[in-house]
Design an enzyme around this catalytic site. Structure first.
Site, PDB file in Angstrom:
ATOM      1  N   ASP A  53       1.705 -26.061 -22.228  1.00 64.84           N
ATOM      2  CA  ASP A  53       2.273 -27.528 -22.147  1.00 64.84           C
ATOM      3  C   ASP A  53       1.996 -27.954 -20.891  1.00 64.84           C
ATOM      4  O   ASP A  53       2.475 -27.283 -19.791  1.00 64.84           O
ATOM      5  CB  ASP A  53       3.658 -27.162 -22.268  1.00 64.84           C
ATOM      6  CG  ASP A  53       4.512 -28.655 -21.973  1.00 64.84           C
ATOM      7  OD1 ASP A  53       3.931 -29.748 -21.942  1.00 64.84           O
ATOM      8  OD2 ASP A  53       5.712 -28.560 -21.739  1.00 64.84           O
ATOM      9  N   GLU A  98       2.178 -33.450 -23.204  1.00 63.80           N
ATOM     10  CA  GLU A  98       3.602 -33.010 -23.295  1.00 63.80           C
ATOM     11  C   GLU A  98       4.517 -33.820 -23.999  1.00 63.80           C
ATOM     12  O   GLU A  98       5.336 -33.373 -24.802  1.00 63.80           O
ATOM     13  CB  GLU A  98       4.121 -32.902 -21.724  1.00 63.80           C
ATOM     14  CG  GLU A  98       5.649 -32.275 -21.810  1.00 63.80           C
ATOM     15  CD  GLU A  98       6.088 -31.956 -20.609  1.00 63.80           C
ATOM     16  OE1 GLU A  98       6.152 -32.631 -19.612  1.00 63.80           O
ATOM     17  OE2 GLU A  98       6.570 -30.835 -20.422  1.00 63.80           O
ATOM     18  N   GLU A  99       4.455 -35.040 -23.742  1.00 60.61           N
ATOM     19  CA  GLU A  99       5.394 -36.071 -24.666  1.00 60.61           C
ATOM     20  C   GLU A  99       5.176 -35.635 -26.199  1.00 60.61           C
ATOM     21  O   GLU A  99       5.954 -35.690 -27.008  1.00 60.61           O
ATOM     22  CB  GLU A  99       5.292 -37.289 -24.175  1.00 60.61           C
ATOM     23  CG  GLU A  99       5.912 -37.707 -22.871  1.00 60.61           C
ATOM     24  CD  GLU A  99       4.823 -37.524 -21.847  1.00 60.61           C
ATOM     25  OE1 GLU A  99       3.799 -37.055 -21.865  1.00 60.61           O
ATOM     26  OE2 GLU A  99       5.265 -37.792 -20.614  1.00 60.61           O
TER      27      GLU A  99
HETATM   28  N1  AR6 Z   1      -4.846 -30.404 -26.797  1.00 63.72           N
HETATM   29  C1  AR6 Z   1      -5.851 -29.960 -25.823  1.00 63.72           C
HETATM   30  N2  AR6 Z   1      -6.271 -30.934 -24.617  1.00 63.72           N
HETATM   31  C2  AR6 Z   1      -5.315 -31.976 -24.684  1.00 63.72           C
HETATM   32  C3  AR6 Z   1      -4.418 -32.256 -25.528  1.00 63.72           C
HETATM   33  C4  AR6 Z   1      -4.249 -31.474 -26.732  1.00 63.72           C
HETATM   34  N3  AR6 Z   1      -3.063 -31.335 -27.544  1.00 63.72           N
HETATM   35  N4  AR6 Z   1      -3.864 -33.372 -25.117  1.00 63.72           N
HETATM   36  C5  AR6 Z   1      -4.443 -33.724 -24.148  1.00 63.72           C
HETATM   37  N5  AR6 Z   1      -5.379 -32.904 -23.679  1.00 63.72           N
HETATM   38  P1  AR6 Z   1      -2.129 -35.087 -19.512  1.00 63.72           P
HETATM   39  P2  AR6 Z   1      -1.425 -33.717 -16.915  1.00 63.72           P
HETATM   40  C6  AR6 Z   1      -6.430 -33.042 -22.422  1.00 63.72           C
HETATM   41  O1  AR6 Z   1      -2.484 -36.182 -18.878  1.00 63.72           O
HETATM   42  O2  AR6 Z   1      -2.663 -34.252 -16.215  1.00 63.72           O
HETATM   43  C7  AR6 Z   1       2.846 -35.888 -18.920  1.00 63.72           C
HETATM   44  O3  AR6 Z   1       3.583 -37.257 -18.618  1.00 63.72           O
HETATM   45  C8  AR6 Z   1      -6.901 -34.380 -22.058  1.00 63.72           C
HETATM   46  O4  AR6 Z   1      -8.219 -34.497 -21.771  1.00 63.72           O
HETATM   47  O5  AR6 Z   1      -0.980 -34.858 -20.505  1.00 63.72           O
HETATM   48  O6  AR6 Z   1      -1.299 -32.318 -16.276  1.00 63.72           O
HETATM   49  C9  AR6 Z   1       3.695 -34.785 -18.405  1.00 63.72           C
HETATM   50  O7  AR6 Z   1       5.036 -34.901 -18.585  1.00 63.72           O
HETATM   51  C10 AR6 Z   1      -5.763 -34.955 -21.072  1.00 63.72           C
HETATM   52  O8  AR6 Z   1      -6.496 -36.009 -20.134  1.00 63.72           O
HETATM   53  O9  AR6 Z   1      -1.578 -33.880 -18.358  1.00 63.72           O
HETATM   54  C11 AR6 Z   1       3.349 -34.824 -16.840  1.00 63.72           C
HETATM   55  O10 AR6 Z   1       4.287 -35.628 -16.318  1.00 63.72           O
HETATM   56  C12 AR6 Z   1      -5.695 -33.706 -20.416  1.00 63.72           C
HETATM   57  O11 AR6 Z   1      -5.760 -32.649 -21.396  1.00 63.72           O
HETATM   58  C13 AR6 Z   1       2.069 -35.641 -16.721  1.00 63.72           C
HETATM   59  O12 AR6 Z   1       1.731 -36.097 -18.070  1.00 63.72           O
HETATM   60  C14 AR6 Z   1      -4.569 -33.575 -19.530  1.00 63.72           C
HETATM   61  O13 AR6 Z   1      -3.316 -34.199 -20.060  1.00 63.72           O
HETATM   62  C15 AR6 Z   1       0.966 -34.298 -16.794  1.00 63.72           C
HETATM   63  O14 AR6 Z   1      -0.400 -34.771 -16.566  1.00 63.72           O
END
Ligand code: AR6
Length: 520
Positions: free
Chosen positions: A294, A312-313
């Site tokens: 996650d 995550e959401e």
């Molecule tokens: N499976 C594989 N890859 C994925 C998926 C999925 N289901 N969903 C997204 N990606 P992000 P962060 C890829 O932005 O940067 C939230 O608010 C996709 O390329 O969710 O770690 C949390 O609560 C996406 O751009 O993660 C935190 O506050 C990339 O994974 C914050 O966002 C990153 O997804 C975390 O941000």
């Protein structure tokens, strides 16, 4: 053809390990100093019955302050400051809702504001109002589900009979509870009954915890809110349906590793782990049975109850039981992660962020383990949030990310990595948090190597990254590059980036450096 080549590349790695094939048999479910079980373990062992464990509620800073605790009081009367038991007021409101066959949003709002008088003028329910108004005919069940949620919420004193410990900073601690207990807690979150959890004041008692009451979900109408409400009301509709059998347990475990127990990265001798990379699909669809990452916020669940709608959401909306972690999980520190085992997927979705859509019910057909938990393990690990991309090319930050990933991937005490499933991950920290996908991919590979686990990597439709990562893995594999050597390479790379005015691509730089060295 190209497809054949592609398959060769992605299948060249050995088979990925998954549960239930790859699983250590569990001992009997039992209570310990670090494992709090909220059901009666004897009844569970002998009769497989999920009965709440009896004990008592404690009004103490180490435990969740419950709305049904006798110590929870509510001020009544605006002029004279008299007080009465919170639960008396709350349960009266919930009962009168539960007695109706349908309840309007106005009824819900009125009830909630009765026992949250302080927020009468501050909380808006416009999103919930608009949601019900605009919902299509076939989804008109909402008005009849509000009373059922109220009924579920009002059974709190019967469902949870002992104090729920807080999973605090710097501790390794877990909580196991039944899906029914989770549903009841979430029904209370829906009706905003949890005391001491609403103050936005940075000095407030729970300022270091995520929010849990759903009021923020009901305000500020948007298309995103519509889809979120569809997903969550579907969950409540399902769990309050008498035909639904919620017969499992879920474990939430906070794991902390002390600084001195972290690897000394510069001298790690492991070589890169087995890796499977694909641009197709996503973590949760393709990798059932693996440890699913996650991409978390340090406040677990991130913006799930607000307007956030990324990885995550979405995960939390599809598996709403995850949301209950917000009730008891203190903000994650650098050396800690939260593991959730056994949560159920209730919904399906399509799209992402602004295109996200709730697509209907999901039938979860995962098998269960000896503790009747679904074989789904999720690890919430929060990457660093970089406001400027450049900040991340710094070994202090890189080491923090290595340690965090290691904490998420490492086998728990007394477990051999051989019996653990491999890891399903992807662009961790590279969306909302601005990380460099190549750097983060290497960091995760290094941590997985040290933890002795394979990785299945989803580039999320990024074809270029898919190819580049496969090539980089191949290169490191042929050079037998160790984690320690990679760490030293990163030290050099960061130094270059700090000095340079232009940005050298990490993979190009590693390729050139290794080539140059082998020519010497
Ligand atoms: N499976 C594989 N890859 C994925 C998926 C999925 N289901 N969903 C997204 N990606 P992000 P962060 C890829 O932005 O940067 C939230 O608010 C996709 O390329 O969710 O770690 C949390 O609560 C996406 O751009 O993660 C935190 O506050 C990339 O994974 C914050 O966002 C990153 O997804 C975390 O941000």
């Amino acid at each position: 053809g190209a497809r054949g080549e592609e398959e060769k590349r992605s299948c060249c790695s050995q088979k990925l390990k998954k549960v239930p094939q790859c699983h250590v048999e569990l001992g009997q479910l039992s209570f310990s100093r670090t494992h709090n079980v909220l059901i009666d373990v004897n009844e569970f062992r002998h009769k497989r019955i999920l009965k709440p464990h009896s004990g008592r509620h404690v009004w103490h800073s180490d435990f969740v302050k419950m709305p049904c605790s006798p110590e929870s009081l509510i001020k009544t009367g605006r002029v004279t400051s008299s007080e009465q038991s919170r639960w008396k007021v709350v349960s009266k409101q919930l009962q009168s809702l539960a007695n109706k066959t349908t309840a309007s949003v106005g009824d819900v709002e009125k009830a909630i504001k009765k026992y949250n008088p302080k927020y009468e003028d501050q909380w808006s329910f416009d999103a919930l109002h608009t949601f019900v108004q605009k919902s299509p005919k076939e989804e008109k069940y909402y008005m009849s589900v509000f009373p059922k949620i109220a009924e579920l919420a009002s059974s709190l004193p019967h469902d949870i009979k002992k104090a729920i410990p807080l999973l605090k900073k710097g501790q390794t601690q877990s909580i196991t509870l039944s899906q029914r207990q989770i549903a009841c807690l979430l029904a209370n979150a829906f009706y905003c009954t949890f005391p001491h959890r609403n103050s936005p004041n940075p000095r407030a008692e729970y300022h270091n915890y995520p929010t849990i009451n759903f009021n923020s979900l009901f305000e500020k109408w948007s298309e995103r809110k519509r889809e979120k409400l569809r997903a969550l009301l579907h969950y409540f509709h399902t769990v309050t349906d008498p035909a639904t059998r919620l017969n499992g347990l879920v474990t939430f475990e906070r794991r902390y590793i002390r600084d001195k127990d972290m690897p000394y990265w510069g001298s790690c001798k492991e070589t890169v782990p087995k890796l499977h990379v694909t641009s197709a699909g996503c973590i949760e669809e393709q990798r059932a049975g693996m440890l699913q990452v996650d991409f978390a916020c340090n406040m677990i669940g991130g913006g799930v109850l607000g307007s956030g709608l990324v990885q995550e959401e979405i995960l939390f909306l599809m598996n709403p039981e995850l949301i209950v972690s917000r009730l008891f999980t203190e903000k994650l520190g650098d050396n800690e992660c939260l593991f959730i085992t056994g949560s159920q997927q209730f919904s399906q979705y399509s799209g992402y962020s602004d295109t996200f859509k709730w697509e209907g019910p999901h039938r979860d057909d995962f098998e269960r383990d000896e503790w009747q938990r679904l074989h789904r393990q999720i690890v919430a690990m929060d990457a660093l949030h970089f406001r400027h991309q450049r900040e991340q090319y710094n070994m202090k930050q890189v080491t923090r990310e290595l340690n965090k990933a290691y904490c998420g991937f490492k086998a728990g005490d007394n477990t051999y990595p051989d019996f653990l499933p491999d890891i399903a991950t992807g662009n961790w920290g590279c969306g909302a948090f601005n990380g460099d996908p190549k750097l983060k991919a290497l960091v995760q590979l290094m941590a997985a190597a040290r933890a002795k686990r394979g990785v299945s990597f989803f580039t999320f439709n990024n074809f270029i990254l898919e190819r580049e990562l496969q090539d980089m893995h191949h290169l490191l594999d042929t050079h037998r590059t160790t984690v320690g050597e990679l760490y030293e390479l990163l030290v050099d790379y960061c130094a270059v980036i700090q000095l340079a005015h232009t940005h050298a691509d990490l993979f190009d730089w590693i390729r050139n450096t290794l080539k140059h060295r082998s020519q010497l």
